[in-house]
Scaffold this motif. Structure first.
Motif, mmCIF file in Angstrom:
data_model
loop_
_atom_site.group_PDB
_atom_site.id
_atom_site.type_symbol
_atom_site.label_atom_id
_atom_site.label_comp_id
_atom_site.label_asym_id
_atom_site.label_seq_id
_atom_site.Cartn_x
_atom_site.Cartn_y
_atom_site.Cartn_z
ATOM 1 N N ILE A 1 3.422 -7.915 -10.963
ATOM 2 C CA ILE A 1 4.870 -7.866 -10.731
ATOM 3 C C ILE A 1 5.260 -6.586 -10.011
ATOM 4 O O ILE A 1 6.044 -6.600 -9.056
ATOM 5 N N VAL A 2 4.697 -5.451 -10.444
ATOM 6 C CA VAL A 2 5.004 -4.169 -9.813
ATOM 7 C C VAL A 2 4.537 -4.165 -8.353
ATOM 8 O O VAL A 2 5.268 -3.702 -7.464
ATOM 9 N N CYS A 3 3.351 -4.705 -8.100
ATOM 10 C CA CYS A 3 2.855 -4.761 -6.717
ATOM 11 C C CYS A 3 3.752 -5.643 -5.853
ATOM 12 O O CYS A 3 4.019 -5.323 -4.692
ATOM 13 N N GLY A 4 4.237 -6.738 -6.401
ATOM 14 C CA GLY A 4 5.141 -7.608 -5.655
ATOM 15 C C GLY A 4 6.451 -6.919 -5.326
ATOM 16 O O GLY A 4 6.969 -7.042 -4.214
ATOM 17 N N ILE A 5 6.993 -6.173 -6.275
ATOM 18 C CA ILE A 5 8.231 -5.436 -6.034
ATOM 19 C C ILE A 5 8.023 -4.359 -4.974
ATOM 20 O O ILE A 5 8.839 -4.195 -4.056
ATOM 21 N N ALA B 1 -1.605 -9.199 -20.136
ATOM 22 C CA ALA B 1 -0.274 -8.607 -19.988
ATOM 23 C C ALA B 1 -0.288 -7.485 -18.956
ATOM 24 O O ALA B 1 0.612 -7.395 -18.107
ATOM 25 N N ILE B 2 -1.314 -6.647 -19.007
ATOM 26 C CA ILE B 2 -1.415 -5.546 -18.046
ATOM 27 C C ILE B 2 -1.568 -6.103 -16.632
ATOM 28 O O ILE B 2 -0.929 -5.628 -15.691
ATOM 29 N N GLY B 3 -2.398 -7.126 -16.477
ATOM 30 C CA GLY B 3 -2.567 -7.739 -15.164
ATOM 31 C C GLY B 3 -1.277 -8.350 -14.638
ATOM 32 O O GLY B 3 -0.956 -8.238 -13.457
ATOM 33 N N GLY B 4 -0.517 -8.983 -15.524
ATOM 34 C CA GLY B 4 0.762 -9.555 -15.113
ATOM 35 C C GLY B 4 1.757 -8.497 -14.695
ATOM 36 O O GLY B 4 2.457 -8.642 -13.685
#
Length: 89
Positions: A17-21, A10-13
């Motif tokens: 997502i945050v890095c993509g944003i 979950a933390i990796g996901g």
């Protein structure tokens, strides 16, 4: 993924997502304030993706060499060394 910790997944996901944003916002800001030509942007991203592909190919070759041809043929492990047909039957 059988032995993976659900919290770690979950933390990796979430981090992905945050890095993509953040990357998307950075692309928008760079495009707005620096007005990079779109063809230059795609040329640079193509070169970046080629470096990633070269790294993946290097990793594949390293792992394939570690496998060892004798073991691969005796266990019939990878698809690339499997016989296409068998005439002994």
């Amino acid at each position: 993924f059988v032995n993976s910790d659900p919290a770690g997944l979950a933390i990796g996901g979430i981090v992905g997502i945050v890095c993509g944003i953040v990357f998307g916002i950075m692309v928008l800001l760079v495009g707005r304030y620096f007005l990079v030509d779109i063809s230059t942007f795609f040329h640079l991203t193509t070169i970046f993706i080629l470096f990633i592909a070269a790294g993946l190919a290097r990793y594949f070759i390293h792992e394939f060499e570690e496998l060892g041809e004798v073991r691969a043929k005796t266990t019939n492990d990878p698809i690339i060394l499997r016989p296409l047909y068998d005439l002994t039957a």
